[in-house]
Scaffold this motif. Structure first.
Motif, short mmCIF file in Angstrom:
data_model
loop_
_atom_site.label_atom_id
_atom_site.label_comp_id
_atom_site.label_asym_id
_atom_site.label_seq_id
_atom_site.Cartn_x
_atom_site.Cartn_y
_atom_site.Cartn_z
N THR A 224 0.54 -1.44 -0.04
CA THR A 224 -0.14 -0.20 -0.07
C THR A 224 0.82 1.25 0.00
O THR A 224 0.57 2.22 -0.49
CB THR A 224 -1.02 0.02 1.32
N THR A 225 1.93 1.00 0.60
CA THR A 225 2.71 2.37 0.75
C THR A 225 4.15 2.22 0.41
O THR A 225 4.63 3.58 -0.11
CB THR A 225 2.86 2.71 2.22
N LYS B 203 5.36 3.41 -3.63
CA LYS B 203 5.28 4.72 -3.80
C LYS B 203 6.17 5.48 -3.21
O LYS B 203 6.87 6.42 -3.71
CB LYS B 203 3.78 5.33 -3.38
N CYS C 49 -4.68 9.21 -2.99
CA CYS C 49 -4.40 9.44 -1.73
C CYS C 49 -5.44 8.83 -0.97
O CYS C 49 -5.01 8.18 0.19
CB CYS C 49 -4.32 11.02 -1.41
N GLN D 188 -5.13 5.17 -0.79
CA GLN D 188 -3.93 4.57 0.13
C GLN D 188 -4.01 4.80 1.63
O GLN D 188 -4.08 3.79 2.27
CB GLN D 188 -2.84 5.63 -0.25
N PHE E 95 -4.54 1.60 3.73
CA PHE E 95 -3.54 1.38 4.95
C PHE E 95 -4.42 1.22 6.40
O PHE E 95 -3.83 0.57 7.26
CB PHE E 95 -2.75 2.65 5.11
N TYR F 207 3.55 8.97 2.68
CA TYR F 207 2.33 8.21 2.37
C TYR F 207 1.34 9.07 2.89
O TYR F 207 1.45 9.96 3.98
CB TYR F 207 2.11 6.80 2.60
N ASP G 296 -1.65 9.47 5.18
CA ASP G 296 -2.47 9.02 6.17
C ASP G 296 -3.32 9.96 6.86
O ASP G 296 -3.27 11.12 6.30
CB ASP G 296 -1.42 8.75 7.32
N THR H 158 5.32 -0.35 8.28
CA THR H 158 5.26 -0.95 6.73
C THR H 158 6.61 -1.36 6.22
O THR H 158 6.24 -2.15 5.25
CB THR H 158 4.73 0.33 6.14
#
Length: 311
Positions: free
Chosen positions: A76-77, A80, A97, A100, A104, A178, A180, A279
């Motif tokens: 997921t992170t 990228k 965004c 993601q 997450f 990423y 969040d 992660t």
């Protein structure tokens, strides 16, 4: 803030980890190594549990789900982030965004619930071994896993929907590598106290609630081992729990640091460090922890290698 200050943005810019060229190369190589090890290690565990009938047990059913989840949790992170380190592409669309941060939180919440289910499995196996097959029958294991995934999805959807409805201003720089919820909602053009409270209550409830249940399980396990288990049986019982307990400590340590810590300038940097651990590092260590600390998994791997030599 008035509507004249609200713009229609095409996306966000992730500020990443560092702008120093040499450090970016070092981080790229390091994190790529961990990511590849995560993919290969967890995929190996999933395949091993799938093809080896001796591992058709509740404990390994949960472990296969955990390994499967860890693959996508990092995916997921991390890709990228690696793209940003290698080619400097830090842009991400608004849809990307939101997606993601949704996945997450969805996968993170599910992992917390899965770890709690695994601790309950260990509690039944050690404290009530004679009824273990009855209590942890296939339907119960499936229900626990289904509940973990569905509850994780539900809690994530709440934060995702609330974040997606926020209007964003001219500032589109996300102070993270990423998307969040915490850094993204700070860019909104309206009061975000409801969003912050929702994030605290939902993520805090999942994090602290599952942690408390896990602690209770291990409290009873340790009490049982001290008062009932023979001295010969204790090492084996402790070895079956030590791998899971190690993963629990790594997971909850980083989660609580991120979502239950104070909201300040210093917390942004600590959130980044915790996110890297959660992660990149932890999902890569899980295959090692469970393989090295579990005799059945080691024996299964050994048998497969021996069989492959005959082909």
């Amino acid at each position: 803030m008035g509507p004249e200050n609200v713009t229609t943005m095409e996306g966000f810019i992730l500020l990443g980890i560092t702008d120093e060229r040499d450090l970016k190369i070092f981080c790229f190589v390091l994190f790529l190594t961990f990511y590849l090890f995560n993919l290969s290690g967890n995929l190996c565990i999933v395949l091993l549990i799938t093809i080896d009938h001796s591992l058709y047990k509740p404990m390994y059913y949960f472990l296969a789900n955990l390994s499967f989840l860890d693959i996508f949790y990092s995916t997921t992170t991390v890709p990228k982030m690696l793209s940003g380190l290698l080619v400097g592409d830090k842009r991400i669309s608004i849809f990307g965004c939101i997606a993601q941060l949704h996945f997450f939180h969805f996968l993170g919440s599910t992992e917390a619930l899965l770890l709690t289910s695994m601790s309950y499995d260990r509690y039944v196996a050690i404290c009530n071994p004679l009824r273990y097959r009855i209590i942890m029958r296939r339907s119960i294991c499936f229900y626990l896993v289904f509940l973990s995934w569905s509850a994780g999805l539900t809690t994530s959807l709440v934060n995702t929907l609330m974040t997606s409805r926020l209007p964003f201003c001219n500032v589109n720089r996300v102070r993270h590598f990423y998307c969040d919820v915490k850094p993204v909602i700070k860019l909104a053009c309206r009061d975000i106290r409801v969003n912050e409270m929702t994030l605290l209550y939902f993520s805090g409830f999942i994090c602290t609630g599952t942690f408390i249940l896990t602690v209770i399980s291990y409290f009873y396990i340790i009490s049982h081992l001290v008062t009932h288990q023979s001295s010969k049986g204790r090492p084996k019982a402790f070895s079956t729990c030590s791998a899971h307990l190690t993963v629990v400590m790594l997971f909850y340590g980083t989660a609580m640091c991120t979502y239950l810590g104070p909201d300040s300038e210093a917390s942004i940097e600590s959130d980044r460090v915790a996110a890297i651990l959660a992660t990149v590092i932890t999902p890569s260590l899980n295959p090692i922890i469970y393989t090295l600390r579990n005799k059945e998994v080691r024996n299964s791997l050994g048998n497969i290698f021996k069989t492959s030599q005959y082909w």
